[in-house]
Design a protein around this motif. Structure first.
Motif, mmCIF file in Angstrom:
data_model
loop_
_atom_site.group_PDB
_atom_site.id
_atom_site.type_symbol
_atom_site.label_atom_id
_atom_site.label_comp_id
_atom_site.label_asym_id
_atom_site.label_seq_id
_atom_site.Cartn_x
_atom_site.Cartn_y
_atom_site.Cartn_z
ATOM 1 N N ALA A 187 0.826 -1.205 0.000
ATOM 2 C CA ALA A 187 0.000 0.000 0.000
ATOM 3 C C ALA A 187 0.863 1.259 0.000
ATOM 4 C CB ALA A 187 -0.925 -0.004 1.214
ATOM 5 N N VAL A 188 1.953 1.237 0.774
ATOM 6 C CA VAL A 188 2.816 2.413 0.892
ATOM 7 C C VAL A 188 3.641 2.634 -0.374
ATOM 8 C CG1 VAL A 188 4.831 3.343 2.097
ATOM 9 C CG2 VAL A 188 2.938 2.354 3.416
ATOM 10 N N ILE A 189 4.276 1.582 -0.877
ATOM 11 C CA ILE A 189 5.239 1.739 -1.973
ATOM 12 C C ILE A 189 4.589 1.673 -3.354
ATOM 13 C CG2 ILE A 189 7.229 0.629 -3.091
ATOM 14 C CD1 ILE A 189 8.324 0.034 -0.317
ATOM 15 N N LEU A 190 3.594 0.790 -3.508
ATOM 16 C CA LEU A 190 2.967 0.622 -4.819
ATOM 17 C C LEU A 190 1.588 1.262 -4.903
ATOM 18 C CD1 LEU A 190 3.935 -3.108 -5.512
ATOM 19 C CD2 LEU A 190 5.067 -1.041 -6.357
ATOM 20 N N GLY A 191 1.003 1.612 -3.754
ATOM 21 C CA GLY A 191 -0.319 2.214 -3.758
ATOM 22 C C GLY A 191 -1.423 1.245 -4.129
ATOM 23 N N ARG A 192 -1.173 -0.043 -3.918
ATOM 24 C CA ARG A 192 -2.182 -1.051 -4.254
ATOM 25 C C ARG A 192 -1.940 -2.314 -3.422
ATOM 26 N NH1 ARG A 192 1.526 -1.819 -8.804
ATOM 27 N NH2 ARG A 192 2.270 -3.988 -8.829
ATOM 28 N N ILE A 193 -2.966 -3.150 -3.374
ATOM 29 C CA ILE A 193 -2.847 -4.478 -2.783
ATOM 30 C C ILE A 193 -3.264 -5.475 -3.850
ATOM 31 C CG2 ILE A 193 -3.771 -6.075 -1.048
ATOM 32 C CD1 ILE A 193 -4.133 -3.650 0.791
ATOM 33 N N ASP A 194 -2.317 -6.298 -4.308
ATOM 34 C CA ASP A 194 -2.590 -7.227 -5.394
ATOM 35 C C ASP A 194 -2.459 -8.669 -4.916
ATOM 36 O OD1 ASP A 194 0.146 -7.532 -5.100
ATOM 37 O OD2 ASP A 194 0.650 -6.432 -6.942
ATOM 38 N N ALA A 195 -2.476 -9.599 -5.846
ATOM 39 C CA ALA A 195 -2.412 -11.018 -5.499
ATOM 40 C C ALA A 195 -1.118 -11.359 -4.763
ATOM 41 C CB ALA A 195 -2.550 -11.868 -6.758
ATOM 42 N N THR A 196 -0.028 -10.732 -5.146
ATOM 43 C CA THR A 196 1.251 -10.989 -4.477
ATOM 44 C C THR A 196 1.176 -10.595 -3.006
ATOM 45 O OG1 THR A 196 2.428 -10.572 -6.550
ATOM 46 C CG2 THR A 196 3.728 -10.509 -4.522
ATOM 47 N N ALA A 197 0.608 -9.428 -2.742
ATOM 48 C CA ALA A 197 0.462 -8.970 -1.356
ATOM 49 C C ALA A 197 -0.441 -9.904 -0.571
ATOM 50 C CB ALA A 197 -0.108 -7.552 -1.336
ATOM 51 N N LEU A 198 -1.529 -10.344 -1.164
ATOM 52 C CA LEU A 198 -2.470 -11.217 -0.463
ATOM 53 C C LEU A 198 -1.848 -12.579 -0.160
ATOM 54 C CD1 LEU A 198 -5.743 -10.343 -2.403
ATOM 55 C CD2 LEU A 198 -5.142 -9.684 -0.058
ATOM 56 N N LEU A 199 -1.033 -13.095 -1.059
ATOM 57 C CA LEU A 199 -0.345 -14.363 -0.809
ATOM 58 C C LEU A 199 0.685 -14.211 0.310
ATOM 59 C CD1 LEU A 199 0.028 -15.575 -4.472
ATOM 60 C CD2 LEU A 199 -1.031 -16.902 -2.633
ATOM 61 N N LEU A 200 1.412 -13.090 0.295
ATOM 62 C CA LEU A 200 2.360 -12.835 1.380
ATOM 63 C C LEU A 200 1.621 -12.730 2.707
ATOM 64 C CD1 LEU A 200 5.385 -12.209 2.005
ATOM 65 C CD2 LEU A 200 4.796 -9.782 1.792
ATOM 66 N N TYR A 201 0.479 -12.072 2.696
ATOM 67 C CA TYR A 201 -0.365 -11.942 3.891
ATOM 68 C C TYR A 201 -0.833 -13.310 4.380
ATOM 69 C CZ TYR A 201 -4.353 -10.177 6.710
ATOM 70 O OH TYR A 201 -5.245 -9.886 7.719
ATOM 71 N N ALA A 202 -1.310 -14.139 3.473
ATOM 72 C CA ALA A 202 -1.770 -15.473 3.853
ATOM 73 C C ALA A 202 -0.628 -16.311 4.416
ATOM 74 C CB ALA A 202 -2.398 -16.175 2.650
ATOM 75 N N GLY A 203 0.546 -16.223 3.796
ATOM 76 C CA GLY A 203 1.696 -16.962 4.306
ATOM 77 C C GLY A 203 2.094 -16.507 5.693
ATOM 78 N N SER A 204 2.032 -15.218 5.923
ATOM 79 C CA SER A 204 2.362 -14.688 7.240
ATOM 80 C C SER A 204 1.346 -15.140 8.281
ATOM 81 C CB SER A 204 2.431 -13.157 7.188
ATOM 82 O OG SER A 204 2.754 -12.628 8.451
ATOM 83 N N ILE A 205 0.072 -15.186 7.913
ATOM 84 C CA ILE A 205 -0.956 -15.656 8.847
ATOM 85 C C ILE A 205 -0.650 -17.084 9.289
ATOM 86 C CG2 ILE A 205 -3.386 -16.302 9.063
ATOM 87 C CD1 ILE A 205 -4.011 -13.909 7.184
ATOM 88 N N ALA A 206 -0.298 -17.946 8.337
ATOM 89 C CA ALA A 206 0.035 -19.333 8.678
ATOM 90 C C ALA A 206 1.237 -19.385 9.624
ATOM 91 C CB ALA A 206 0.319 -20.120 7.398
ATOM 92 N N TRP A 207 2.214 -18.526 9.383
ATOM 93 C CA TRP A 207 3.389 -18.452 10.256
ATOM 94 C C TRP A 207 2.988 -18.046 11.669
ATOM 95 C CZ3 TRP A 207 6.565 -13.576 11.044
ATOM 96 C CH2 TRP A 207 7.747 -13.833 11.740
#
Length: 310
Positions: free
Chosen positions: A175-195
Motif C-alpha cells: 500500500a505504501v510503496i505501490l499504492g495497491r494491494i494485489d495477489a502478491t500482497a495477499l499471498l504474502l499476507y496469507a503466508g504470514s498468517i500461517a506463520w
C-alpha cells in the motif's frame, strides 16, 4: 509496587534502568518483552522490500523501514494495552500474567486507557506520513485488533485472528510503496498468517494448563499432542504461500535463499519443540524474530539488486 516485575519478563532494561514511575506503562506496552513488536514488524519489512523490488526503486525503502519500525513498536504497545484492559480479570487468574500492571494494581483502567490513546496518536502520526490508500489500509486493521482479545473466549482458533492482525504489515508495504494491494500482497499476507498461527501455538503452550482451568481456548489446547503435525501444516503453508508470492513478484536468488533459510529455521523449531517445557516453548517462540530477519535479509538484497541501474 512500581518495582514489581512481570513474571515472564525479568532482567531487562525496563526493570533495571527505566524510572520507577514509567515501568508499569512500559510493561503495558511490553517494552520489557519486545519480541511481539519484532514479530509484528517482520511482515511490514518483508512487504516493503518485496514491493520495492517489484517497483525497482529502493529510494524510499530506508525511510519506510524506519517508519514501520516506529509504528510497529508503538501500535503493538497500544494493542497490548487494549489486551490488558480487556483481559484484566483473566490475567489475574493465570500465574504468568497475574503480575501484569493492571491486575497487580500498578495502573488503573482509566490510566491505561489514557496511555492507550497516547500510543494510538503516535501511531497515527506515523501513518499520516504515507499515501491516502496506505492510511486507510492501516486504519482498517484496527477492527481486527479491537476484537482479538475476546476471541479466546469464543473460538478454539484465536491464533487465526491474531494472524490477521499481526500479518497486516504484509499488506502495508504494498500500500505504501505501490499504492495497491494485489495477489502478491495477499499471498504474502496469507503466508504470514500461517506463520503466526504456528508460532503463537508454540507460545500458547506455556499457558495451556491455566487456560484449561479458566476455560480459555487456544490452538495449543486444540492440537495438544498433535502440535508437531499441526506445525508441519502451518509452517509448510507459510513457506509455500510466501514462495508463490516471491514467484509472482519475480524475485531473484537472494530472496529465495532468504526463504530457504526461513524454512530451515521453522524445521529446526518443529524438531526441537517439547510442548511440556514452557521455557523451551518461550525460547522457540522468540526465535521467530531471527527466522523473519533471515527472510527479510534476502528480500532486501533482492530489492537493492533489482533497483540498481543496469
Amino acid at each position: 509496587m512500581n518495582g514489581a516485575r512481570v513474571a515472564d519478563a525479568t532482567g531487562n532494561w525496563v526493570d533495571t534502568r527505566a524510572p520507577s514511575w514509567s515501568r508499569p506503562y512500559l510493561r503495558l506496552s511490553r517494552f520489557d518483552r519486545p519480541i511481539g513488536s519484532w514479530l509484528l514488524l517482520m511482515p511490514c519489512w518483508w512487504s516493503a522490500a518485496l514491493a520495492a523490488g517489484i517497483a525497482r526503486d529502493a529510494s524510499q525503502l530506508l525511510l519506510v523501514i524506519v517508519l514501520f519500525f516506529i509504528g510497529a513498536f508503538v501500535m503493538r504497545g497500544a494493542g497490548c494495552t487494549w489486551n490488558d484492559i480487556s483481559d484484566r480479570d483473566l490475567d489475574a487468574q493465570v500465574e504468568r500474567t497475574r503480575s501484569r500492571p493492571i491486575p497487580a494494581g500498578q495502573v488503573s483502567v482509566p490510566q491505561a486507557a489514557a496511555f492507550l490513546v497516547a500510543q494510538a496518536l503516535i501511531g497515527l502520526v506515523v501513518l499520516l506520513q504515507f499515501n491516502r490508500f496506505a492510511i486507510m489500509t492501516g486504519i482498517a486493521s484496527l477492527v481486527i485488533v479491537a476484537v482479538y482479545p475476546f476471541m479466546k473466549r469464543i473460538t478454539w482458533w484465536p491464533q487465526v485472528v491474531l494472524g490477521l492482525a499481526f500479518s497486516w504489515g504484509a499488506l502495508m508495504g504494498f500500500a505504501v510503496i505501490l499504492g495497491r494491494i494485489d495477489a502478491t500482497a495477499l499471498l504474502l499476507y496469507a503466508g504470514s498468517i500461517a506463520w503466526v498461527i504456528g508460532y503463537d501455538t508454540i507460545y500458547a503452550h506455556q499457558d495451556a494448563e491455566d487456560d484449561a482451568l479458566i476455560g480459555v481456548k487456544s490452538t495449543a489446547r486444540l492440537f495438544g499432542a498433535r502440535t508437531h503435525q499441526a506445525l508441519v501444516v502451518f509452517y509448510g503453508l507459510a513457506v509455500v504461500l510466501i514462495g508463490v508470492a516471491l514467484a509472482l513478484a519475480g524475485a531473484r536468488w537472494p530472496a529465495w535463499i532468504g526463504l530457504a533459510a526461513f524454512a530451515g529455521h521453522l524445521v529446526w523449531q518443529i524438531r526441537r519443540l517439547e510442548i511440556g517445557d514452557p521455557a523451551l516453548c518461550l525460547r522457540l517462540f522468540k526465535s521467530n524474530r531471527d527466522a523473519g530477519l533471515l527472510l527479510f535479509a534476502g528480500l532486501m538484497v533482492d530489492a537493492v539488486m533489482r533497483a540498481a541501474p543496469i
